[in-house]
Every structure is written in structure tokens, then in C-alpha cells.
Design an enzyme around this catalytic site. Structure first.
Site, PDB file in Angstrom:
ATOM      1  N   ALA A 166     158.639  81.140  37.625  1.00 32.10           N
ATOM      2  CA  ALA A 166     159.030  79.739  37.490  1.00 32.10           C
ATOM      3  C   ALA A 166     158.854  79.200  36.070  1.00 32.10           C
ATOM      4  CB  ALA A 166     158.237  78.872  38.465  1.00 32.10           C
ATOM      5  N   ASP A 167     158.079  79.877  35.234  1.00 25.68           N
ATOM      6  CA  ASP A 167     157.826  79.368  33.889  1.00 25.68           C
ATOM      7  C   ASP A 167     157.649  80.520  32.913  1.00 25.68           C
ATOM      8  OD1 ASP A 167     157.402  77.586  31.831  1.00 25.68           O
ATOM      9  OD2 ASP A 167     155.297  77.209  32.322  1.00 25.68           O
ATOM     10  N   LEU A 168     158.715  81.260  32.672  1.00 30.96           N
ATOM     11  CA  LEU A 168     158.656  82.410  31.773  1.00 30.96           C
ATOM     12  C   LEU A 168     158.703  81.912  30.333  1.00 30.96           C
ATOM     13  CD1 LEU A 168     158.559  85.520  31.745  1.00 30.96           C
ATOM     14  CD2 LEU A 168     161.055  85.511  31.574  1.00 30.96           C
ATOM     15  N   ASN A 172     153.030  83.111  28.729  1.00 28.38           N
ATOM     16  CA  ASN A 172     152.860  83.809  30.005  1.00 28.38           C
ATOM     17  C   ASN A 172     153.319  85.258  29.944  1.00 28.38           C
ATOM     18  OD1 ASN A 172     151.760  81.582  31.272  1.00 28.38           O
ATOM     19  ND2 ASN A 172     153.740  80.808  31.965  1.00 28.38           N
ATOM     20  N   ARG A 210     164.986  80.189  30.055  1.00 31.64           N
ATOM     21  CA  ARG A 210     163.696  79.511  29.870  1.00 31.64           C
ATOM     22  C   ARG A 210     162.908  80.167  28.741  1.00 31.64           C
ATOM     23  NH1 ARG A 210     160.149  77.225  28.359  1.00 31.64           N
ATOM     24  NH2 ARG A 210     158.299  76.351  29.381  1.00 31.64           N
TER      25      ARG A 210
END
Length: 250
Positions: A166-168, A172, A210
Site C-alpha cells: 500500500a505504500d511502496l 520501505n 508510488r
């Protein structure tokens, strides 16, 4: 590898019994973390790194963002334990490791119900040794083309297994190998992520987009950050080629 689960008052804990014992609930307490990790780090609510029983671990407290987070910063709407964010991430990590994907080993999770409908959650994972975030790596200097290509191939590998992150972003993604071993990539922080069967082309492309936004953002924000269009072409080209080989770029 075995996992044990117990409930104590309003708290439910699951833990890896190869790494921890049934006294592990203390690791989730603010007073224990403050005594062992430093109170300032715990209070900020960021990932806290610590050592316990010979293991290097990472503690993460789930926090609400946005306007709701200002009101109930650490609490979430509770329906069923399997639906909580902490439980979902813990079991998603287990499943990805079973698939052979490079993610941190889940060590323990704790969910505390707060009647009538709220809960708090925290997760403990094993720290990836000798690793740095992609942001840290790029602040030290440019990364060579084979590493960019291997990162693109890694993302394709996750997508082949229907994993949605969900948040690459550059914080991360970890690069391990500072001890002289062959460099290897890991993805971390799968809060709100999912294994979707199948993973849609739109979701896969949104992950890649993203990451590009994150790279562009940090290029203008972090001193010394090294990123170029040529770097992106190496990553994206390797990603697309890997997806074609997987027969999933439809």
C-alpha cells in the site's frame, strides 16, 4: 516454526515460540520499551529497534493519521480480531515468507480491545541485519544499474505472487549486504497491504508509480540524494521484462 496465542485481560498476543516465550507481552509495554530503548523514541511512535533474548527486533505501534488521528491517535474501530490491521499484517508477513519472499520475520503481535468498538495494536518483527533503506543508500551516492535492475525484478516477483504494497516508497525498501555479502533487497511495512488473487494490472502499476513519486519527492528534499531518469529506466525496464517473462503483463 510454531506460533502460540493467548489472551490476557483485553489483550490478545500471538508470538513465534522459536524466538520468544509466553512472557513476551512485556515487550509491548511502554514502560519496558522506555527502559530498554529510550523514552523519546517510544513517545514519537516510530519504529523502535531493540535487542531481546539474543534477537535484534523492531517494534511498531499502529497510529491513526489525518484528522481522526488527532483525536484517537493509537485507537482503531474494532470489529473482529482477524480484521484488525495488526493481525492482518502479522499473518500477511507469515504468508509471504512461506512464499519465499524477502520480508522481515514476524515475531509477535498484540491487539488490545477498548470497549465498546476500538482497539490498539503493535507488531514486533525481526530486524533485517546489515541493512539500510533505499533512501539512506541513495544519500550516500549513486547506485549502479544492476542494483536498480534487481530492484525492478524484486518488485515484479512480489507482484507475481499477487502482493499489493500500500505504500511502496524509498523508506520501505531495504538493501542488505553491508557486511560484504551479495546485496539483497527486502520490502517492509505492509500495513494496509494485501495478497490479492489476482493482483490487478492497475494495482501493480500503482505500486510502481508510488515508488517513482517517492523517488522524485526525496530527490528534492534529502541532501545528496542520487536519482536520475536513467536509474528509473533501468528499474522499470527490468520490472516490465520480468513481468513479461512471468506471462502476467496483460
Amino acid at each position: 516454526m510454531g506460533y502460540q496465542q493467548f489472551t490476557h485481560k483485553r489483550a490478545t498476543v500471538i508470538y513465534d515460540d522459536e524466538m520468544l516465550g509466553d512472557d513476551c507481552e512485556k515487550l509491548f509495554r511502554a514502560d519496558w520499551l522506555a527502559a530498554n530503548c529510550g523514552s523519546a523514541e517510544v513517545e514519537r511512535g516510530k519504529a523502535v529497534m531493540f535487542s531481546y533474548a539474543g534477537h535484534d527486533l523492531v517494534f511498531k505501534q499502529y497510529h491513526r493519521g489525518g484528522l481522526a488521528g488527532r483525536v484517537v491517535e493509537k485507537s482503531y474501530l474494532y470489529s473482529r480480531l482477524p480484521n484488525t490491521r495488526v493481525w492482518r499484517e502479522f499473518h500477511m508477513l507469515r504468508e509471504m515468507r512461506d512464499l519465499g519472499l524477502p520480508v522481515p520475520r514476524p515475531v509477535a503481535a498484540r491487539c488490545v480491545s477498548m470497549p465498546p468498538l476500538a482497539y490498539r495494536g503493535a507488531l514486533i518483527t525481526e530486524r533485517v541485519p546489515n541493512s539500510e533503506t533505499l533512501a539512506q543508500v541513495l544519500c550516500k551516492g549513486p547506485m549502479d544499474e544492476p542494483l536498480w535492475e534487481s530492484l525492478g525484478q524484486l518488485i515484479a516477483r512480489f507482484h507475481q505472487q499477487n502482493v499489493y504494497h500500500a505504500d511502496l516508497n524509498v523508506h520501505n525498501i531495504l538493501l542488505a549486504g553491508a557486511d560484504g555479502r551479495e546485496p539483497s533487497w527486502y520490502l517492509i511495512d505492509f500495513d494496509k497491504g494485501a495478497i490479492r488473487n489476482p493482483l490487478s494490472r492497475q494495482d501493480a502499476d500503482s505500486n510502481v508509480a508510488r515508488l517513482r513519486r517517492s523517488l522524485d519527492k526525496e530527490l528534492g528534499r534529502l541532501p545528496g540524494f542520487q536519482f536520475s531518469e536513467q536509474d528509473w529506466q533501468a528499474l522499470e525496464g527490468a520490472y516490465r521484462n520480468a513481468r513479461l517473462e512471468q506471462g502476467q503483463n496483460k
